[in-house]
Write an enzyme that holds these catalytic residues in place. Structure first.
Site, short mmCIF file in Angstrom:
data_model
loop_
_atom_site.label_atom_id
_atom_site.label_comp_id
_atom_site.label_asym_id
_atom_site.label_seq_id
_atom_site.Cartn_x
_atom_site.Cartn_y
_atom_site.Cartn_z
N TYR A 142 5.11 5.89 6.60
CA TYR A 142 4.76 6.95 5.67
C TYR A 142 4.74 8.32 6.35
O TYR A 142 4.87 9.35 5.68
CB TYR A 142 3.37 6.70 5.06
N LYS A 192 5.91 -7.70 11.05
CA LYS A 192 7.21 -8.35 11.22
C LYS A 192 7.56 -8.29 12.70
O LYS A 192 8.51 -7.61 13.12
CB LYS A 192 8.27 -7.62 10.37
N ASP A 225 6.60 -11.16 5.28
CA ASP A 225 7.35 -11.78 4.18
C ASP A 225 6.74 -13.14 3.82
O ASP A 225 6.55 -13.47 2.66
CB ASP A 225 8.85 -11.90 4.51
N ASP A 249 0.95 -1.51 1.21
CA ASP A 249 1.25 -0.97 -0.11
C ASP A 249 1.83 -2.08 -0.99
O ASP A 249 1.40 -2.28 -2.13
CB ASP A 249 2.26 0.18 0.04
N ASP A 253 -0.18 -4.53 -4.15
CA ASP A 253 0.26 -4.63 -5.56
C ASP A 253 0.42 -6.09 -5.95
O ASP A 253 0.06 -6.50 -7.06
CB ASP A 253 1.60 -3.91 -5.76
C1 IPM Z 1 -0.75 3.45 -3.46
C2 IPM Z 1 0.37 4.24 -4.07
C3 IPM Z 1 0.73 5.39 -3.15
C4 IPM Z 1 1.25 4.83 -1.86
C5 IPM Z 1 1.69 6.43 -3.74
C6 IPM Z 1 1.19 6.98 -5.06
C7 IPM Z 1 1.95 7.55 -2.77
O1 IPM Z 1 1.45 3.39 -4.33
O2 IPM Z 1 -1.80 4.03 -3.17
O3 IPM Z 1 -0.58 2.23 -3.27
O4 IPM Z 1 2.45 4.51 -1.74
O5 IPM Z 1 0.47 4.68 -0.95
MG MG Z 2 1.08 1.32 -4.00
#
Ligand code: IPM
Ligand code: MG
Length: 368
Positions: A142, A192, A225, A249, A253
């Protein structure tokens, strides 16, 4: 003593809608429990860009640095897709994380019993799930340099750099081990190391910190993975997962969907301790700005409400109030109150964003 301070940055899309419900809870705490905060509000993301031409002004950055805690809603939206990268809404959030040095991002994925049938996985795989993903938040791909889109010969090349120092790895590993001590004592580190040098270093440093400082914790390592696969195969094998910025990240999710909806997942981003001994902190729901439903009253405010519960716990020493708020959310869900994202295939009557807020406040009232 002055009341502790909160800076609210509601941001874009559904951010202001879900944050409105948190503001009601803040008001409830003052009215009913005498717990008062000094609340200020400001702009971030696209909202800040619209007003000031930047997704985060220096003045707002300074306020965030001075606050006892920052509550953030969400940033981004299609309206801003064509903006130059340097002023995109997301840059505001990334600047906050970087300049406040919020290196440990805690993303708890808990499956409320009432929602076990809402996950895309079978009930027995997710019922009772309670894992904590600790995502490194201030380094890695990032932020690594060099980065950019360059021209090489007659074509363009896009470059990002995965970069981790030993100290960056060690400090987030410590956060994970500390959390594990207060939970089941298990940490799984994901990288990884089979293809990335930064992954090899990650694995070595996590192991060193463990051996020197946390030999009581059961530490395992997994390729990320495989970790993604294991998260959907048998998520309850995990307790604390520690991983880098990008893998964190993606994996968070994935973990969010185990709980039934992305609208359920809170997060805390913590940095080094301030003068008062509490960490610098920013709290935000893991879901994004959901522009497709913004303004329709469909958004689920629970992730934002649970993020505020984390603020009560980690920034304000109000663990009991945090538990009460979490119990109120669990009660409301057990009673069958559902926003649109929590409708099963059989449908039903969803409540609006503020309807969910009403229900949580009523449950808090009932628990007085
Ligand atoms: C998160 C989001 C952020 C990230 C974006 C909005 C920059 O996806 O907080 O998970 O990638 O960290
Ligand atoms: Mg995210």
């Amino acid at each position: 003593m002055a009341n502790p301070s909160i800076l609210i940055l509601a941001g874009d899309g559904i951010g202001p809608e879900v944050m409105a419900e948190v503001k009601r809870i803040i008001a409830w705490l003052a009215d009913r429990r005498g717990i008062r905060f000094e609340v200020t509000e400001d702009l971030v993301g696209g909202a800040a860009y619209d007003a000031h031409g930047t997704p985060l002004t220096d003045a707002t950055m300074a306020k965030a640095q001075a606050a006892d805690a920052v509550l953030l809603g969400a940033v981004g939206g299609p309206k801003y897709d064509s903006l130059d990268f340097s002023v995109k809404p997301e840059r505001g959030l990334l600047r906050l994380r970087k300049e406040m040095d919020l290196y440990a991002n805690l993303r708890p994925a808990q499956c409320f019993d009432a929602l076990a049938d809402f996950s895309s996985l079978k009930r027995d795989i997710v019922a009772g799930l309670d894992i904590m993903i600790v995502r490194e938040l201030t380094s890695g791909v990032y932020f690594g340099e060099p980065r950019g889109i360059f021209t090489e010969g007659n074509e363009r090349v896009g470059i990002n750099t995965q970069r981790y120092t030993e100290s960056e790895i060690a400090r987030v590993a410590r956060s994970a081990f500390e959390l594990a001590r207060r939970r089941s004592g298990k940490v799984c580190s994901m990288e990884k190391a089979n293809v990335m040098e930064s992954g090899i270093l990650w694995r070595e440093v996590v192991q060193e910190v463990h051996d020197k400082e946390y030999p009581d914790i059961a530490l395992t390592h997994m390729y990320a993975d495989n970790g993604a696969m294991q998260l959907v195969r048998q998520p309850k094998q995990f307790d604390v997962i520690v991983t880098d910025n990008l893998f964190g990240d993606v994996l968070s999710d994935c973990a969010a969907m185990l709980t039934g909806s992305l609208g359920m997942l809170p997060s805390a981003s913590l940095g080094a301790p301030m003068a008062n001994g509490r960490p610098k902190a920013l709290y935000e729901p893991v879901h994004g700005s959901a522009p497709d439903i913004a303004g329709t009253g469909k958004a689920n405010p629970i992730a934002c409400i649970l993020s505020f519960a984390m603020a009560l716990r980690y920034s304000f020493d109000q663990g009991t109030e945090a538990e009460r708020l979490e119990a109120a959310v669990a009660k409301v869900l057990a009673d069958g109150v559902r926003t649109a994202d929590l409708m099963g295939p059989e449908g039903g009557h969803p409540v609006s964003t503020s309807g969910m807020g009403d229900a949580v406040l009523a449950a808090l009232d009932a628990g007085l």
